[in-house]
Structure formats: C-alpha cells, structure tokens
Design a protein around this motif. Structure first.
Motif, PDB file in Angstrom:
ATOM      1  N   TYR A  16      -4.575  10.689   3.729  1.00 30.47           N
ATOM      2  CA  TYR A  16      -4.126  11.399   2.537  1.00 30.47           C
ATOM      3  C   TYR A  16      -3.690  12.560   3.272  1.00 30.47           C
ATOM      4  CZ  TYR A  16      -3.051  14.196  -1.161  1.00 30.47           C
ATOM      5  OH  TYR A  16      -2.498  14.853  -2.010  1.00 30.47           O
ATOM      6  N   ASP A  47       0.482  -1.103   0.270  1.00 31.22           N
ATOM      7  CA  ASP A  47      -0.218   0.428   0.068  1.00 31.22           C
ATOM      8  C   ASP A  47       0.862   0.884  -0.115  1.00 31.22           C
ATOM      9  OD1 ASP A  47      -1.907   1.632   0.425  1.00 31.22           O
ATOM     10  OD2 ASP A  47      -2.411   1.519   2.471  1.00 31.22           O
ATOM     11  N   PRO A  48       0.839   2.102  -1.063  1.00 35.22           N
ATOM     12  CA  PRO A  48       0.107   2.030  -2.470  1.00 35.22           C
ATOM     13  C   PRO A  48       0.189   0.723  -3.358  1.00 35.22           C
ATOM     14  CG  PRO A  48       0.837   3.865  -2.290  1.00 35.22           C
ATOM     15  CD  PRO A  48       1.439   3.063  -0.790  1.00 35.22           C
ATOM     16  N   CYS A 107      -9.873   8.484   1.951  1.00 37.15           N
ATOM     17  CA  CYS A 107      -8.605   8.791   0.730  1.00 37.15           C
ATOM     18  C   CYS A 107      -7.553   8.088   1.967  1.00 37.15           C
ATOM     19  CB  CYS A 107      -7.540  10.027  -0.015  1.00 37.15           C
ATOM     20  SG  CYS A 107      -7.144   9.428  -1.089  1.00 37.15           S
ATOM     21  N   ASP A 117       2.603   7.943  -8.462  1.00 37.17           N
ATOM     22  CA  ASP A 117       1.919   6.608  -7.784  1.00 37.17           C
ATOM     23  C   ASP A 117       1.538   6.439  -8.746  1.00 37.17           C
ATOM     24  OD1 ASP A 117       0.871   9.227  -6.515  1.00 37.17           O
ATOM     25  OD2 ASP A 117      -0.460   8.090  -5.448  1.00 37.17           O
ATOM     26  N   GLN A 170      -3.992   6.236   2.279  1.00 36.55           N
ATOM     27  CA  GLN A 170      -1.992   6.076   1.193  1.00 36.55           C
ATOM     28  C   GLN A 170      -1.983   5.366   2.677  1.00 36.55           C
ATOM     29  OE1 GLN A 170      -1.701   8.861  -0.894  1.00 36.55           O
ATOM     30  NE2 GLN A 170      -3.415   9.771  -2.003  1.00 36.55           N
ATOM     31  N   CYS A 221       1.351   1.177  -7.067  1.00 34.31           N
ATOM     32  CA  CYS A 221       1.258   2.678  -7.622  1.00 34.31           C
ATOM     33  C   CYS A 221       0.487   2.055  -9.532  1.00 34.31           C
ATOM     34  CB  CYS A 221       2.156   2.863  -7.530  1.00 34.31           C
ATOM     35  SG  CYS A 221       2.753   3.481  -6.026  1.00 34.31           S
ATOM     36  N   HIS A 223      -6.620   4.456  -5.164  1.00 36.06           N
ATOM     37  CA  HIS A 223      -5.269   4.383  -4.554  1.00 36.06           C
ATOM     38  C   HIS A 223      -6.436   3.086  -3.970  1.00 36.06           C
ATOM     39  CE1 HIS A 223      -3.837   7.747  -3.966  1.00 36.06           C
ATOM     40  NE2 HIS A 223      -5.100   9.076  -3.760  1.00 36.06           N
TER      41      HIS A 223
END
Lengths: 594, 363, 234
Positions: free
Chosen positions: B140, A22-23, B133, B91, B135, A25, A30
């Motif tokens: 985030y 995680d993440p 969100c 990303d 990550q 890419c 996400h």
C-alpha cells in the motif's frame, strides 16, 4: 496440479486462463481473488487471499481485560460493536459475571440495530451494483417505474414525478463527465439483466437507503453515545436508566428508540424486501455460487432472550452446525471443546510447530510467516500471481470438527430452518413461494443475498419485541443496567479463561481469552470472514469463497461482475480476519502468543 | 475540462433553486463557525469551481471513518459524493474492481495532476516491505506515495492516518505509520478521532472544496474549528465536575443523575474534539451524554495511555510500563521515605561507633 | 579537604558567613509552600475526593481546588522568575542553584567525596558554604529543572483550558506536541510532582541531618541567612 478433487467434494482445475481481481472493491478491507477459467469462461479454480494484517491480538496481550472491548471494536468499523460485544461477553464468561436483564435487552437492541443497518447498507451500497446497472436507469420510463414501484410495495415515494427527478439528477451526474464512484465500471455488460425501470427504482433506493441508514444507528448513539464505535462496558451497559430523571436514559430517549424501530420496520418491509424480490425475480436462473452452503454451515445462535442463559432454547435465533447438507440433523456446537473449533495455517502466512495440526483458539499460536510459494509470479512486492500450493493468505483456516464451514445470514437461516424455527421457516417458505423456487435454490449467491434481506426484516421486527421486553422490565421496577460486583481486579481469580460469541452480520464470531493476574495473557478471535475467506487447510479442503466461485460462468473474462457478485454475497470484512504478526521474521519469539 | 460542472451548476441541475443554494451556503458558513459574510464567499466559490476530484485511499484501518462519513446529516453524504466533490476512487464504495479500479488512479494523475485531494483512511505498515497491506499485489505504501506525489493536499482521516491508532498501539507489530511520517512534501490536514464525527469530516472537505485551501490548523495540524477545545471545557456535565459530583461506578446514583464521569476514566479533560459541541449522529448524543467516559480517541496514541477507566493513566514509556504516574510516584516517595529513615538509622549507628572510639565528628 | 576551594572564606576560620540573602530566603519558603499547595491540590484534581450530592449549583469543590492550584501556580512561577532575577544580581550563593561548575576538577572531587560520605565510605564530614556539590546536583536536577518542567507543563495544560491563542498556549503550548499528547503531558506533570516530592523528603532529611551531625548550620541558615560552623575534625 491440473485437476484434483478436494476432500470436501469440489473439483479444482488450474489449467485454464488465470484471472486476477485485486482489489475487490465495495468490501471492508483488502482482498484478492484469482480464478482459472476453462475454455467456456467457467471458473474451475479459485484462490482467496486476505491481503492485510494489523496484529490486534498481540497488541491486546498484557492489557486490562476491561479495556479489551475498545481495542477489538476497532477490528471493524463496518460491523461496529460486534467485536466489542463479543469481548465483554468473553470477559464476563471468564470472570463469572451475570449481567442485568436491562443490559441484556439493550445489548440485544444494539446488535439487532447493527444487523439491520449493516444488511441494508450492504445490500444497497456494497452489493446492489453487482445486479443493478446504474447507467441503464437513464433509459427508464419514470411512469413505468412508478407503476412497478406501486405494484410491489406501499412505499409512498412512488410518483412518476419523483422518479423523473431522480432520473434527471442521475442524467446530469452522468453527463457531467465526473462519474465519481461509478467510474470505469461494467455498465452495459450482458451480466446485468434488470429492465431500465427496475434499475431506476433500485438507484433511487440506493440514495434513499444511504439517507435512511443514518437513522437506524441512532439506537447506538442513545445507548452507547455514538456510531460508529459506540461504548460498552464489562458487566452490563454504560448507560443508566432513570425514566423519571433528566440525567440518563428517560422517556424521551426511549420514545426515540421506539420511533426508530418503527421507521426501520417500515423501510425494510416496504423498500428493501420488495426490491430484493423484484431483483431476484430477474436472476432466478442465475443459480451459481452455492459452494459450501449446501454442505456445511455454522451458527453459534444469537439474541439470548433471558440474560446469562446461552442454551440454544433461549436464543431468538438458535444456532448449531449442519454437515453434508443434512438438514434433518443440527449438531450442537461447543466452543469450549478443543476438538471442535480449530485453526490451521498450512496455507496461511503463519507458522505452527506442526502445520498438519489444528489448534483450538485457547491454545492458539500466531506466528507470522510471510512467504510466497515456489510457483508464484512476480516479486515479493509486486505479486502477479499467487501460488496456492504454498502459503497464500493472511487468513487462517478455521475448521469445525475438521470441516470447512460457511457462516453468515444464510448459515443462520438454514440452521434455524432446520431447527424448525417457525418465524424463519415462514419467511423462507414465503419468499421461495413468491419466486416460485424450490428450497435448494437458497444454496446460492442469490440465496445468501436473500437470507440477508430476510434477516434484516427479522432483526427489525425483533427490535420491537426486545424493546417491549425492556419496557416491561422497567415497568416491573428493575432499572439496573450494570453489575459492578466483580469490577475490581482484586475480585478476580489469579487465572481464568473465557469465551464470548456473537452472531455478527457476517456470521459466527468468537473471542477466546485467557486472563492471568488481572491482565490479558492471550487473546484469539475467530471471525466470520476467517471462516468464509479461509484458504485451503492441510487436508486440501477449500474455503467458502473459493468453493462458491467454482462452476460460475463469466460473461466476459475481463469484467469480473460474477466474481464480485458471489464474493459480495458474503459481505467480506477483511479487517476482521485480523491475526497476529511479529515485528520481523527474526524476532518471532518475542511476540509469540500462546 | 470543458465537461466539468461547477458545484452550483450541479446543484441547479439537481433541481435546487438559487434561493435554496444560497441558504445552503449560509448554513454551511454557520456550520463552519463563520459569520454570515462568508456565505457569499462560499456561494461564489461553489459557483465557479468544478467539482474537485477526491481520491480516497484505504490502508490498515477498520473503515469506521467511511462509515462515519456516510452518517453525515448536513450536508448529506449523498450530496457530498454526488454534487460537491467527485469521489473518483474509493475502494469501499466504488463500482469497479481489479484493474479497472486501479486504472482510475492513473487517469486521475494524468488529468488532474496537482489538483486533486488525497483522502487517506488508515495508514501504511512499513514492516515486511509494506506487505502487511497488499493492494493490487503491491504494498500500500507505494500507492500512497505515488498518489501523494501528484495530489494537491492530503486529508488524514481519523486517528489511523493522523496518529497511527490501534494497529500502531504497543508493540505496533506491523510498524503502522501515520501519513505525516511518510509524506513530507504536501500539506496535510489531520482529522483525528476513531472515527471522526461525520459532520466534522464533511465540514472539513466542504471547506477545502469551497475555499480551495486548507482550513486554519492548530499546532498539530488539526482544523481549529473542530479541535481547538477540550471536550471537558464545553461538556454539559462540567458543573458537576466543578461541584465535585462524580459517578463513582457505572449505574450508581451519580450515574443516573448524570454526574461527571471523570472518576470512571473520562478523558474529556485531555481530549480535543468536537463531541461536546457538534455531538454525534445528527447532534443526538455523544459518549459522555450516554453515560460512558470519553476514551480520548482523537488524541495521539490514546491506546497506550493506560486504563480507559482510570483518571490518572500511564506515562507512555515504551517497554511495557503499565503503571500510572501515581503508582510510580507513591512507590518512589515511599522508597525515599524508607531510604531516608534507613540512612538516618545508619548515620546514628555510624555516629555511635565513632563515638565509642571517642572520636566524634563534631564536638 | 573542602569542596568549595575557590571560596574566599576559609571555613576553618569558623566565622559565620552571610550566605542566603533575604530574597533567597523568602523565595525558598514561598517556593516550599506553593509547591505543597500545588502538590495537594494537584493530587486532588487527579484523584478527586468522594462525590458529594445535592445541587451542582450549591457546590464548587473541584472548582475551588483548581483555583487553589492555579493561584499557587502563579506564586510558584512568578517566584521562580524573581529568583532567577536574583541569581543575576544577588551574591555568589544565589547563583549556585543554577550553574553546576562541571568545568572545575575540584567540584567533581567534592561530588565524589560527598557520595562516599553519604555511603559511609568516608568519615570526613564535608564542609560547604553554600550548597555542597551533591546537593547542588540534586537542586539543579530536581528543583531547577523540575520547577521549569512543572511550570512549562502546567501552563501548557492551563493554556488548553484558556484556549488556542491564549498567552499560556502561545508561550507553552509547543510542549504538548513535543511530549506527544495532552494526556501524556498531564501524566508527566503528575510524575513531576512525585519526583519533586521525593526531592523534598530527601532535602529535608539532609538539611536536618546536617544540622545535627554536620559541621555547619543548615536549617537555621535558610531562616536567618547565616552559615554557622562548629568544630570539626579535619
């Protein structure tokens, strides 16, 4: 749980080492993946967590149905336009609008161009680095690379000097110490199997494809004004055609479209397909990642040849459903049937009155409910390990007649193959023959990647077919591009429901809408990544990502190359798997969408 | 960093001659709307500076900004990424994943504290502790705040980062919030648009790398070189507007003749962007040229301004007022007229009653 | 009871009073006609007439409508500026528009009385030399603030056409980020027109009504300047 067998036939075992990626890419949005490895580093349990929510469906409530395409288009900017097309189709279905033949051709051209560009970008820029070792390309002999290139394709950029220049550029880049997007990756891992020459060729084409993809989307720019996010309109297309005029689409622009189509066909057939075959030939025995693909596949069918006819016989790429890997029978899919497409939320961060039941999207409820299970590790804002026994993803679990399905290019190819689609059969059989592989080999990560490549070639060539169709229609004197008869809301029924579906680059996409008094009363989208990245359902069926990861051996548990490879082969789009949520847990009723 | 290359060195090493390099500089200067005297400044800047590290974060978004970025024709996106900046984290494009990816953020903070550009695509949601969100298992907003606290300047890509965009449209269920409302202590360049034009994006980043400073901004934080005028003011269909020649509905005679799209909802008259000058996809076309009105996608909260197909739109009042100013105004004026008539009638009645009692209010 | 207790003139004397000086009267009619021109041209800018054919170069319809709007806007704005000046140097009635005497108890009583009167709750016809308190409130809100709002938003929008750095942008451009976006400013500018139109309708009605039914002249006052009195019940 330590060991259990899911109803759809997969064995899960979460006793071994847990690895979290995680993440993830090189995808859109996400995504978090967690797996358990056994003592041989083989994946025995997999958990896919969609990690973002935007709530577009609740935002759409109460809006003008004619505006909806613009909102839904912003669900995803990578597969740009596909949600917009689905939306205008849903509204036209609800209002009983027939679009003109030219509009049908132009929409088909735009969707085909989208597939072509999206697949190309996915292969080179989002997926290739799972197979290609950039740093190894430095060791390549440019002359041998040139010979390799010339042995597989007529692509003119193949001289030893050309590859030497690219290699020199790459060398300086690597030696600068600023590796940019290639920093901290898995170069040199034993998971990479290409010889340096093939790596150099692929890196070279990475740069060429990055340059060329800009050309393909110009078809959107001509008909829709720009890309990403071209414009659409309910009833047809926004552009007018006056071949003899200077105020709208005329001969010059049509010629540009035609020229882009030719260039696209050349690039795909001379660069993408040969690269795909060359890379695949080194990974032939990496047969992992099949998952659901050998069992359950779904496609709605795409590219209506004649306008306003949604029968599979009218589709350039016919759809249907395959169950239990039985290619002798293609099931017909009815998106209106409440028993067929249903969404479950038992393991999703939403709540239903009865979570054992699934709901058809027309009756869909989306109430958010972010709650981590009793066995998760960490804190609410620092999740170390997900508890997949409870709710664990922002993605719902869509099912077709209760089955978890895989969607995407491979699903489309297998369904069309099973239907006996000649062109697609020839493509698939040809590739398998060239690689010396049997048909079942396509039920794999590599098969998914290969189907995407074949489809890219198919869509590039189909652009030529559709363009000729458009020209023939114009020659016959029909220049209409939009049907505005039912544009004004006073021509609409007080209440109506509609559904629009599109085969997006990533798979089967549907929008279900309910219009009341000229406004959107309910909007539900079931998107490709919702199908593929779906969590478990109440019965315990696992989704396509989770199934595909099982049984894959990892070379190094610290380097998730194999996980990335298989997940990337689906081309995840997490922003797409958007659903609704409330401002906060206490006020759910105020945003309840039924 | 001894091993950091300057941009000029990078270009020379990629086989580009000094002559081509200088030509590139003058083209860049022209592309940024600056005179030839700036070409020398750009050349000097690029010759002496190492490639600037750029950290490109993604919040709630649709990734259309990244997609637009890679469409840039001048300079080519590949040249920007490989030669002009050092795109150390993104990303959507980067090879690494998981903790190897997140490690780069920490390395950047250590190596380039206060010296990297933070490019933000999308925005952070604030509801549910930011967990709309996630990550790396965390919200985030934490990552954004951390990186912002160490960066030199922020580029807010697109309407999401600049204004909030579609996920912030009413009722904004995730409380998606634009960058400038959560980061207050760093210079921010807004590059709005859904998405922004590719060459606008590369133009802004090239400027920042070349000059080491923010481009000149307007009152709302947008680079003047791209956002100082409305589409309408440089629209090639403007003569049709001034003449009173309009498309009344899609695919009518006016549409085929390329008349003004104002009556089918074009928001060009209130939208600041470079579409009518730079145009899209290598200057090929833009929405109005293709026959669809401008949606106003570079403007704050354009989603809640009412129909995309009406010239007069709503008032942005929260609470679901969908009516346009004209709808409300016509009702109010009508109500006033009726009210006046009713009041006049009541006055007469009242007056007559008084009169019948022989007690007139004026005599 | 009368509402302007502080007035030096006793309305009971029924002697005519010179209320509106020449600049005030001239401004009133300039303001009226420029507003009407602005409202009509503005409406047509927002909702254009049916499309016309032919060569674009043969026509300048929208251009001319906009020209009318801009000329009228200058008359409207400059007239208002002069009017503000006159408020400073003119007679006491010239200031009434701009200052609500909210610190005065009798003003509030007058306001209440006016409201009761127009709701037919009171039979006593109020008498004012200048504007009665209710009219004053309406004038202040819809005319003074309304005019300022329309001038501000209008020139803010105009400044966008003139370009960044133009006088209109420098003076009024800040209004756009304050309200949110240009589209929103434009829509509120249109809304402002409608609100002022509502005021005009009620204002005309009240003036005519007062002339017919009230104890003082009103329509003739804004033409001739003199407030005349009729006999009234006290």
């Amino acid at each position: 749980m330590t060991k259990q067998v899911t109803p759809n036939g997969f064995t899960l075992d979460d006793s071994g080492q847990r690895v979290v990626v995680d993440p993830i890419c090189r995808i859109e949005g996400h995504l978090r993946i967690e797996v358990n490895l056994d003592e041989n580093n083989v994946i025995r349990n997999a958990v896919s967590t969609g990690a973002m929510w935007r709530g577009l469906e609740v935002i759409l409530k109460g809006r003008d149905p004619r505006d909806a395409w613009a909102f839904t288009e912003r669900i995803c900017g990578v597969c740009t336009g596909v949600h917009a097309l689905t939306s205008v189709r849903a509204v036209e279905d609800a209002l009983g609008i027939d679009i003109p033949a030219n509009a049908n051709s132009i929409r088909n051209l735009m969707l085909l161009a989208q597939h072509t560009q999206d697949h190309l970008v996915h292969f080179y820029h989002l997926h290739a680095l799972d197979w290609v070792d950039v740093v190894s390309a430095l060791k390549a002999d440019p002359r041998a690379t040139s010979e390799l290139q010339r042995s597989i394709s007529n692509w003119p950029k193949s001289s030893p000097g050309y590859f030497r220049d690219v290699q020199a550029r790459l060398k300086r880049f690597v030696e600068s110490g600023q590796l940019g997007p290639f920093s901290n990756a898995y170069w040199g891992s034993a998971a990479y199997r290409l010889p340096p020459e093939a790596n150099l060729m692929a890196v070279t084409h990475y740069l060429e494809a990055l340059d060329f993809q800009r050309e393909i989307v110009k078809i959107h720019t001509i008909f829709g004004g720009r890309n990403p996010h071209p414009n659409w309109v309910v009833g047809g297309v926004p552009c007018s055609i006056d071949v003899n005029g200077d105020g709208s689409i005329n001969m010059e622009w049509l010629n540009l479209v035609s020229s882009i189509i030719d260039q696209s066909i050349t690039f795909i057939d001379q660069v993408y397909i040969p690269d795909l075959k060359a890379i695949a030939s080194f990974y032939k025995d990496w047969t992992y990642g099949g998952g659901l693909s050998g069992k359950n596949l779904l496609s709605y069918g795409e590219y209506p040849d004649h306008p306003n006819d949604w029968s599979q016989a009218n589709m350039l790429q016919p759809g249907g459903a395959i169950l239990d890997g039985d290619l002798s029978k293609v099931h017909e899919v009815d998106v209106r049937d409440p028993e067929q497409v249903q969404e479950f939320v038992a393991h999703s961060w939403y709540s239903y009155p009865d979570e054992k039941q699934g709901l058809h999207p027309w009756d869909g409820i989306t109430e958010p409910h972010f709650e981590l299970g009793p066995n998760f590790k960490g804190t609410k804002t620092n999740i170390e390990q997900i508890d997949e026994g409870a709710k664990y993803s922002f993605i719902k679990a869509p099912r077709w007649r209760g089955h978890a399905m895989e969607v995407g290019p491979l699903a489309r190819y297998v369904v069309a193959y099973a239907r006996g689609h000649e062109e697609i059969r020839d493509q698939v059989d040809g590739l398998l023959h060239d690689l010396g592989l049997p048909l079942p080999a396509i039920f794999s990560t590599l098969g998914r990647t290969a189907a995407r490549g074949l489809e890219c070639s198919f869509t590039a060539h189909k652009m030529r077919y559709v363009f000729d169709q458009l020209m023939a229609n114009l020659k016959a004197g029909d220049t209409a591009t939009a049907n505005m008869d039912k544009w004004e809301p006073d021509t609409w029924p007080a209440q109506t429901r509609g559904v629009g579906h599109v085969e997006a680059p990533r798979g089967a996409l549907g929008h279900w809408i309910h219009i009341k008094d000229g406004k959107l009363e309910n909007y539900q989208a079931v998107v490709p990544t919702t199908w593929n990245a779906s969590p478990r359902d109440p019965a315990g069926n696992i989704g396509a990502y989770e199934a595909a990861l099982l049984g894959t051996p990892m070379v190094d548990a610290e380097q998730p190359v194999e996980i990335l490879r298989t997940i990337h082969s689906f081309d995840p789009c997490l922003a797409c798997s958007t659903h609704v949520m409330a401002p906060d847990g206490e006020e759910l009723a105020s945003v309840k969408v039924r | 960093m001894g091993d950091q290359q300057t941009f000029y060195e990078a270009m020379r090493e990629h086989g580009i001659t000094r002559r081509s390099f200088l030509k590139f500089c003058s083209l860049t200067a022209a592309g940024l709307g600056m005179g030839p005297e700036f070409a020398g400044k750009i050349a000097h800047a690029l010759e002496t500076k190492p490639r600037t590290p750029v950290i490109w974060l993604h919040g709630l978004e649709c990734t259309c900004c990244s997609e637009s970025f890679i469409r840039s024709g001048h300079p080519l996106a590949a040249d920007v990424i490989l030669s002009m900046i050092s795109l150390d984290y993104d990303d959507t494009l980067m090879a690494a994943a998981g903790y190897q990816a997140e490690e780069i953020l920490e390395q950047t903070v250590q190596k380039y504290d206060g010296n990297f550009i933070l490019a933000c695509e999308g925005n952070p949601p604030l509801n549910e502790d930011g967990m709309y969100c996630i990550q790396g298992g965390k919200p985030y907003i934490e990552k954004l705040r951390y990186m912002a606290s160490h960066c030199k300047a922020i580029i807010a890509w697109g309407s999401c980062a600049s204004w909030g965009c579609v996920q912030a449209a009413r009722p904004n269920p995730t409380r998606a919030t634009p960058i400038h409302k959560v980061i207050h202590d760093k210079p921010i360049v807004k590059v709005p648009g859904c998405p922004p034009i590719a060459e606008v994006m590369t133009g802004v980043i090239t400027y920042m790398v070349a000059f080491g400073e923010l481009p000149e901004l307007d009152r709302q934080g947008r680079p003047k070189m791209f956002y100082s005028q409305r589409l309408h003011d440089k629209c090639y269909r403007r003569p049709h507007f001034d003449a009173g020649q309009f498309v009344e509905r899609f695919d009518d005679e006016g549409a085929r003749k390329g008349y003004c799209l104002y009556k089918v909802g074009c928001k060009g008259p209130t939208t600041h962007n470079a579409c009518s000058t730079v145009e899209w996809n290598g200057g090929l076309s833009w929405p109005v040229k293709s026959g669809h009105g401008c949606l106003g996608c570079a403007e704050d909260n354009f989603w809640d301004r009412g129909s995309f197909y009406s010239a007069v739109t709503n008032l942005g009042v929260t609470g679901g007022v969908e009516a346009t100013a004209d709808d409300i105004g016509e009702v109010l004026a009508g109500a006033a007229a009726i009210g006046v008539a009713a009041h006049a009638a009541a006055s007469v009645v009242s007056h007559m009653k008084d009169g019948s009692k022989g007690d007139s209010s004026h005599d | 009871m009368n509402s302007t207790a502080a007035a030096p003139h006793d309305p009971a004397s029924r002697e005519p009073v010179y209320v509106f000086e020449v600049p005030v009267r001239v401004w009133h009619w300039l303001h009226t006609f420029s507003f009407l021109a602005l409202a009509v041209s503005g409406y047509l800018i927002a909702n254009p007439l049916p499309s016309i054919g032919g060569e674009a170069s043969d026509h300048f319809l929208m251009g001319n409508i906009r020209l009318v709007h801009f000329i009228a806007a200058y008359v409207f704005a400059i007239g208002f500026a002069v009017r503000i000046y006159w408020a400073l140097v003119g007679n006491r009635y010239a200031r009434e528009l701009f200052i609500l005497p909210i610190w005065r108890g009798d003003w509030w009583c007058g306001l209440l009385h006016e409201i009761r009167f127009y709701l037919f709750l009171s039979k006593d016809t109020p008498v004012s030399l200048g504007h009665n308190p209710l009219a004053q409130v309406a004038m202040f809100l819809f005319n003074v603030l309304g005019t300022l709002f329309m001038i501000g938003t209008g020139f803010a929008l105009y400044g966008q056409a003139l370009g960044i750095g133009s006088w209109a942008d420098r003076l009024f451009g800040w209004i756009i980020p304050l309200i949110g976006s240009e589209a929103l400013v434009r829509n509120w500018h249109i809304m402002g027109m409608w609100l002022m139109l509502v005021f005009v309708i009620i204002h005309i009605y009240m003036a005519v009504r007062a002339d017919i039914m009230g104890r003082t002249s009103s329509v003739s006052t804004i033409i001739g300047g003199w407030r005349l009195f009729r006999n009234g019940r006290r």
